[in-house]
Scaffold this motif. Structure first.
Motif, PDB file in Angstrom:
ATOM      1  N   SER A  35       2.036   4.007   6.735  1.00  0.00           N
ATOM      2  CA  SER A  35       2.828   3.563   5.376  1.00  0.00           C
ATOM      3  C   SER A  35       1.593   4.781   4.415  1.00  0.00           C
ATOM      4  CB  SER A  35       2.383   2.506   5.579  1.00  0.00           C
ATOM      5  OG  SER A  35       2.837   1.500   6.158  1.00  0.00           O
ATOM      6  N   VAL A  62      -1.121   0.731   9.161  1.00  0.00           N
ATOM      7  CA  VAL A  62      -0.920   1.332   7.793  1.00  0.00           C
ATOM      8  C   VAL A  62      -1.151   2.593   7.605  1.00  0.00           C
ATOM      9  CG1 VAL A  62      -3.863   1.319   7.470  1.00  0.00           C
ATOM     10  CG2 VAL A  62      -1.706   0.802   5.740  1.00  0.00           C
ATOM     11  N   VAL A 119      14.326  -6.294  -6.991  1.00  0.00           N
ATOM     12  CA  VAL A 119      15.066  -4.731  -6.906  1.00  0.00           C
ATOM     13  C   VAL A 119      16.366  -5.504  -6.403  1.00  0.00           C
ATOM     14  CG1 VAL A 119      16.082  -2.951  -6.551  1.00  0.00           C
ATOM     15  CG2 VAL A 119      13.593  -3.096  -7.019  1.00  0.00           C
ATOM     16  N   TYR A 165      -1.338  -3.470  18.117  1.00  0.00           N
ATOM     17  CA  TYR A 165      -0.997  -4.931  18.179  1.00  0.00           C
ATOM     18  C   TYR A 165       0.608  -5.173  19.066  1.00  0.00           C
ATOM     19  CZ  TYR A 165      -3.961  -5.560  14.164  1.00  0.00           C
ATOM     20  OH  TYR A 165      -4.913  -5.750  13.162  1.00  0.00           O
ATOM     21  N   VAL A 177       5.362 -10.338  10.206  1.00  0.00           N
ATOM     22  CA  VAL A 177       5.887  -8.981  10.294  1.00  0.00           C
ATOM     23  C   VAL A 177       4.531  -7.980  10.786  1.00  0.00           C
ATOM     24  CG1 VAL A 177       7.263  -6.551   9.961  1.00  0.00           C
ATOM     25  CG2 VAL A 177       8.051  -8.942  10.021  1.00  0.00           C
ATOM     26  N   ILE A 209      -3.959 -11.406   5.063  1.00  0.00           N
ATOM     27  CA  ILE A 209      -3.026 -11.900   6.164  1.00  0.00           C
ATOM     28  C   ILE A 209      -3.099 -11.516   7.397  1.00  0.00           C
ATOM     29  CG2 ILE A 209      -0.564 -12.044   6.347  1.00  0.00           C
ATOM     30  CD1 ILE A 209      -0.494 -11.107   3.335  1.00  0.00           C
ATOM     31  N   LEU A 224       0.962  -1.504  -0.216  1.00  0.00           N
ATOM     32  CA  LEU A 224       0.038   0.094   0.016  1.00  0.00           C
ATOM     33  C   LEU A 224       1.080   1.369  -0.033  1.00  0.00           C
ATOM     34  CD1 LEU A 224      -3.081  -1.105   2.274  1.00  0.00           C
ATOM     35  CD2 LEU A 224      -3.080   0.218  -0.231  1.00  0.00           C
ATOM     36  N   ALA A 225       1.908   1.259   0.498  1.00  0.00           N
ATOM     37  CA  ALA A 225       2.548   2.305   0.717  1.00  0.00           C
ATOM     38  C   ALA A 225       3.243   2.735  -0.271  1.00  0.00           C
ATOM     39  CB  ALA A 225       3.396   1.976   1.515  1.00  0.00           C
ATOM     40  N   ALA A 281      -5.771 -10.481  11.246  1.00  0.00           N
ATOM     41  CA  ALA A 281      -7.211  -9.700  11.111  1.00  0.00           C
ATOM     42  C   ALA A 281      -6.619  -8.532  10.703  1.00  0.00           C
ATOM     43  CB  ALA A 281      -7.245  -9.472  12.563  1.00  0.00           C
ATOM     44  N   HIS A 282      -7.240  -7.686   9.867  1.00  0.00           N
ATOM     45  CA  HIS A 282      -7.247  -5.717   9.267  1.00  0.00           C
ATOM     46  C   HIS A 282      -8.233  -5.236   9.701  1.00  0.00           C
ATOM     47  CE1 HIS A 282      -3.422  -7.327   7.865  1.00  0.00           C
ATOM     48  NE2 HIS A 282      -3.225  -6.775   6.958  1.00  0.00           N
ATOM     49  N   ALA A 283      -7.945  -4.517  10.524  1.00  0.00           N
ATOM     50  CA  ALA A 283      -8.994  -3.534  10.828  1.00  0.00           C
ATOM     51  C   ALA A 283      -8.369  -1.696  10.653  1.00  0.00           C
ATOM     52  CB  ALA A 283      -9.691  -3.560  12.272  1.00  0.00           C
ATOM     53  N   GLU A 305       7.258  -4.291  -8.286  1.00  0.00           N
ATOM     54  CA  GLU A 305       7.367  -5.286  -6.727  1.00  0.00           C
ATOM     55  C   GLU A 305       7.697  -6.823  -6.857  1.00  0.00           C
ATOM     56  OE1 GLU A 305       5.711  -5.694  -3.823  1.00  0.00           O
ATOM     57  OE2 GLU A 305       6.175  -7.594  -4.163  1.00  0.00           O
ATOM     58  N   GLN A 306       8.765  -7.600  -6.543  1.00  0.00           N
ATOM     59  CA  GLN A 306       9.218  -8.248  -6.576  1.00  0.00           C
ATOM     60  C   GLN A 306       8.030  -9.923  -6.925  1.00  0.00           C
ATOM     61  OE1 GLN A 306      11.882  -9.512  -3.163  1.00  0.00           O
ATOM     62  NE2 GLN A 306      10.171  -9.679  -1.990  1.00  0.00           N
ATOM     63  N   ARG A 315       1.573  -7.238   2.056  1.00  0.00           N
ATOM     64  CA  ARG A 315       1.100  -7.412   3.029  1.00  0.00           C
ATOM     65  C   ARG A 315      -0.546  -7.297   3.367  1.00  0.00           C
ATOM     66  NH1 ARG A 315       4.115  -4.662   8.000  1.00  0.00           N
ATOM     67  NH2 ARG A 315       5.158  -3.744   6.261  1.00  0.00           N
TER      68      ARG A 315
HETATM   69  C1  LIG Z   1      -0.995  -9.922  10.500  1.00  0.00           C
HETATM   70  C2  LIG Z   1      -1.009  -7.990  10.225  1.00  0.00           C
HETATM   71  C3  LIG Z   1      -2.496  -7.847  10.210  1.00  0.00           C
HETATM   72  C4  LIG Z   1      -2.229  -6.722  11.380  1.00  0.00           C
HETATM   73  N1  LIG Z   1      -3.454  -5.762  11.101  1.00  0.00           N
HETATM   74  C5  LIG Z   1      -3.207  -4.378  10.973  1.00  0.00           C
HETATM   75  C6  LIG Z   1      -4.721  -3.307  10.865  1.00  0.00           C
HETATM   76  O1  LIG Z   1      -4.967  -3.788  11.634  1.00  0.00           O
HETATM   77  N2  LIG Z   1      -4.672  -2.129  11.008  1.00  0.00           N
HETATM   78  C7  LIG Z   1      -3.367  -1.416   9.956  1.00  0.00           C
HETATM   79  O2  LIG Z   1      -3.949  -0.314   9.641  1.00  0.00           O
HETATM   80  N3  LIG Z   1      -2.503  -2.217   9.910  1.00  0.00           N
HETATM   81  C8  LIG Z   1      -2.426  -3.998   9.583  1.00  0.00           C
HETATM   82  N4  LIG Z   1      -0.767  -4.343   9.679  1.00  0.00           N
HETATM   83  C9  LIG Z   1      -0.245  -3.389   8.567  1.00  0.00           C
HETATM   84  C10 LIG Z   1      -0.418  -3.362   7.242  1.00  0.00           C
HETATM   85  O3  LIG Z   1      -0.803  -4.351   6.864  1.00  0.00           O
HETATM   86  C11 LIG Z   1       0.590  -2.580   6.870  1.00  0.00           C
HETATM   87  O4  LIG Z   1       1.114  -1.624   7.583  1.00  0.00           O
HETATM   88  C12 LIG Z   1       1.028  -2.384   5.628  1.00  0.00           C
HETATM   89  O5  LIG Z   1      -0.001  -3.181   4.881  1.00  0.00           O
HETATM   90  C13 LIG Z   1       2.140  -2.214   5.319  1.00  0.00           C
HETATM   91  O6  LIG Z   1       1.777  -1.770   3.544  1.00  0.00           O
HETATM   92  P1  LIG Z   1       3.980  -1.485   2.851  1.00  0.00           P
HETATM   93  O7  LIG Z   1       3.572  -0.791   1.663  1.00  0.00           O
HETATM   94  O8  LIG Z   1       4.743  -0.396   3.889  1.00  0.00           O
HETATM   95  O9  LIG Z   1       4.797  -2.387   3.545  1.00  0.00           O
HETATM   96  P2  LIG Z   1       4.305  -3.750   2.642  1.00  0.00           P
HETATM   97  O10 LIG Z   1       2.970  -4.813   2.218  1.00  0.00           O
HETATM   98  O11 LIG Z   1       5.293  -5.411   3.199  1.00  0.00           O
HETATM   99  O12 LIG Z   1       4.988  -4.111   1.386  1.00  0.00           O
HETATM  100  C14 LIG Z   1       6.294  -3.891   0.995  1.00  0.00           C
HETATM  101  C15 LIG Z   1       6.498  -4.677  -0.545  1.00  0.00           C
HETATM  102  O13 LIG Z   1       7.560  -5.124  -1.187  1.00  0.00           O
HETATM  103  C16 LIG Z   1       8.308  -5.856  -1.583  1.00  0.00           C
HETATM  104  N5  LIG Z   1       9.400  -5.999  -2.212  1.00  0.00           N
HETATM  105  C17 LIG Z   1      10.501  -6.566  -0.254  1.00  0.00           C
HETATM  106  N6  LIG Z   1      11.655  -6.151  -1.698  1.00  0.00           N
HETATM  107  C18 LIG Z   1      11.632  -6.368  -2.285  1.00  0.00           C
HETATM  108  C19 LIG Z   1      12.381  -6.349  -4.117  1.00  0.00           C
HETATM  109  N7  LIG Z   1      13.866  -5.981  -3.769  1.00  0.00           N
HETATM  110  N8  LIG Z   1      12.006  -5.260  -5.010  1.00  0.00           N
HETATM  111  C20 LIG Z   1      10.701  -5.338  -5.005  1.00  0.00           C
HETATM  112  N9  LIG Z   1      10.097  -5.618  -3.984  1.00  0.00           N
HETATM  113  C21 LIG Z   1       9.833  -5.845  -2.641  1.00  0.00           C
HETATM  114  C22 LIG Z   1       7.227  -6.656  -1.044  1.00  0.00           C
HETATM  115  O14 LIG Z   1       7.166  -7.743  -1.838  1.00  0.00           O
HETATM  116  C23 LIG Z   1       6.442  -6.280  -0.801  1.00  0.00           C
HETATM  117  O15 LIG Z   1       5.338  -5.899  -1.237  1.00  0.00           O
HETATM  118  C24 LIG Z   1      -1.567  -5.857   9.616  1.00  0.00           C
HETATM  119  C25 LIG Z   1      -0.195  -6.760   9.381  1.00  0.00           C
HETATM  120  C26 LIG Z   1       0.124  -7.572   9.554  1.00  0.00           C
HETATM  121  C27 LIG Z   1       0.875  -8.226   9.350  1.00  0.00           C
END
Ligand SMILES: Cc1cc2nc3c(=O)[nH]c(=O)nc-3n(C[C@H](O)[C@H](O)[C@H](O)COP(=O)(O)OP(=O)(O)OC[C@H]3O[C@@H](n4cnc5c(N)ncnc54)[C@H](O)[C@@H]3O)c2cc1C
Length: 440
Positions: free
Chosen positions: A417, A414, A223, A168, A373, A58, A17-18, A60-62, A37-38, A45
């Motif tokens: 993020s 999130v 990458v 969490y 994570v 993945i 999402l970030a 519980a997400h809220a 995206e790899q 997540r």
């Molecule tokens: C069990 C669980 C429950 C959660 N519950 C909540 C909740 O209730 N409320 C809430 O606000 N948040 C919650 N979260 C957190 C939320 O899911 C994350 O904050 C959000 O999805 C993170 O997004 P991101 O883009 O920062 O990171 P990520 O989703 O981790 O994205 C990073 C991406 O980078 C890619 N990547 C890594 N290395 C490389 C590379 N070398 N080259 C290319 N791509 C690469 C990965 O494949 C991945 O797709 C929860 C998370 C988990 C795991």
């Protein structure tokens, strides 16, 4: 070595999402953007697995309704579709016994979880929590704050459980009380949404905005390295398959560890310090799909003596076919535990036995994830909570930006993020690579 030379204004590494949000905002500035995206699918997540009409996030997400994330999504024209988590039929579980969870006035009066004097202390706190100024509490740990404010151990235990639920984080001796209470205020003021068809809807929504604005998105593109000019500024990214994409601006929207490994001599930059200090917040998740819910009126449980969680997400949101149920259980892993063990898994199943006896007979899907994570960096009291997190702009490496749940001063999960992704896009709008290179 294979080389591709389509120079773009910005490259985003990571399609969670970030990364998608950063891509959408940068593309909207009229800049050319390439997101890499790899994995074979976008979302990181926030992905949702759909099978036989069940939607499994993945764990519980809220989505926090008072959080920064929902505001960022709305700015992109995305209105998350879902329902508030059902708060009726909620239990606190202690020593294997279930009690009414005292969240509001009625449940506080009726619960037998604790006695009158403790009820009064909790009632007073619940009545005043929104007025707490979190800023002065940023450098205090949750444990220190509880000791200072709460006299009943059982109230302290309940508050720790509620803090686990909203953040969490299961680390009262490390976590910033200011961050914990700020998140609690968000939870208690407007609550959370469980999303219809899962968080994939957010991923798909942001992807669509980014693509419409002209971003080029590639999956299966890992990458391996960020290459730099002689002056240290960003020059290009190298993929595992050998391709090279040039850009003077790169956003790493993944983990702090990855950021260090991608940047040549990254260990000599601030990135290394952030990666070293980051304590990942992890959870063990048991995700269950049932043909039907054995006990209709038992949709939520929070462990008090154990850091456990159970919620029937399909009781609120559209996540299961008619009559079916989608349930998320979790253990909030303590900082020193890397992954769940056999006993933890049995413990989560025992919680299901307590709330939903007979569930095994109607089980259709089961997924146990011993360690995922949730957040890359626990907001530590010793760092002033979110105030101590890295900025989006990596000053020592001109043109390099970071985004994710470990970056920026805004919120947790999130919310962090999405807030950091938007901020990175704003900083990029004001960044001029050419003039900077000339100046050096
Ligand atoms: C069990 C669980 C429950 C959660 N519950 C909540 C909740 O209730 N409320 C809430 O606000 N948040 C919650 N979260 C957190 C939320 O899911 C994350 O904050 C959000 O999805 C993170 O997004 P991101 O883009 O920062 O990171 P990520 O989703 O981790 O994205 C990073 C991406 O980078 C890619 N990547 C890594 N290395 C490389 C590379 N070398 N080259 C290319 N791509 C690469 C990965 O494949 C991945 O797709 C929860 C998370 C988990 C795991």
């Amino acid at each position: 070595m294979q080389t591709t030379n389509h120079k773009t204004d910005a490259i985003i590494i990571g399609g969670g999402l970030a990364g998608l949000t950063a891509a959408a905002f940068i593309a909207r500035q009229g800049k050319s953007v390439r997101l890499l995206e790899q994995a074979t699918a976008l979302g990181g997540r926030a992905r949702t697995k759909e099978q036989d009409g069940y939607f499994l996030n993945i764990g519980a997400h809220a989505l926090y309704r008072a959080g920064h994330g929902i505001a960022v999504l709305r700015e992109l024209g995305i209105e998350p579709q879902g329902k508030p988590a059902a708060t009726a039929n909620a239990y606190a579980v202690q020593h294997g016994v279930k009690y009414t969870l005292p969240g509001g006035l009625v449940s506080l009066l009726t619960t037998s979880l604790f006695g009158l004097s403790a009820k009064m202390e909790l009632g007073k706190l619940l009545g005043s929590v929104q007025k707490i100024d979190c800023q002065p509490l940023l450098k205090m740990t949750v444990r220190e704050w509880l000791k200072q404010q709460i006299s009943h151990d059982e109230v302290s235990a309940l508050l720790q459980a509620v803090i686990r639920l909203s953040t969490y984080v299961n680390a009262p001796d490390l976590m910033s009380a200011g961050v914990a209470i700020s998140q609690l205020q968000k939870a208690l003021s407007q609550g959370v949404l469980y999303l219809d068809k899962g968080w994939q809807t957010l991923v798909d929504g942001v992807r669509e905005v980014a693509v419409k604005a002209g971003a080029v998105i590639e999956t299966g593109a890992k990458v391996e390295r960020i290459e730099r000019h002689a002056d240290g500024s960003v020059k290009a990214v190298r993929l595992a398959d050998g391709r090279l994409f040039e850009s003077n601006v790169v956003v790493i929207a993944a983990s702090p560890k990855l950021a260090v490994s991608l940047v040549e001599n990254g260990e000599t930059t601030a990135l290394q310090g952030w990666a070293d200090q980051a304590i990942a917040v992890k959870a063990a998740c048991l995700d269950l799909a049932l043909k039907r819910l054995p006990v209709e009126k038992a949709t939520f449980a929070l462990g008090i003596d154990q850091p456990f969680y159970l919620s029937v997400h399909s009781a609120a949101a559209q996540l299961a076919p008619a009559g079916g149920a989608l349930i998320h259980l979790m253990k909030y892993l303590p900082a020193e535990q890397n992954e769940a063990n056999e006993a933890d898994e049995r413990g989560l199943e025992a919680l299901m036995d307590l709330l939903q006896p007979g569930w095994r007979e109607v089980l259709t899907q089961r997924r146990f994830l011993p360690s995922v994570v949730v957040m890359h960096a626990l907001p530590l009291a010793k760092q002033g909570g979110t105030q101590g997190r890295p900025e989006v702009e990596v000053k020592e490496v001109p043109g390099l930006f970071v985004a994710g749940d470990w970056v920026g001063k805004e919120g947790v999960l999130v919310d962090a993020s999405l807030a950091s992704a938007k901020l990175a896009a704003e900083k990029i709008a004001a960044y001029h690579p050419v003039s900077r290179a000339v100046a050096v």
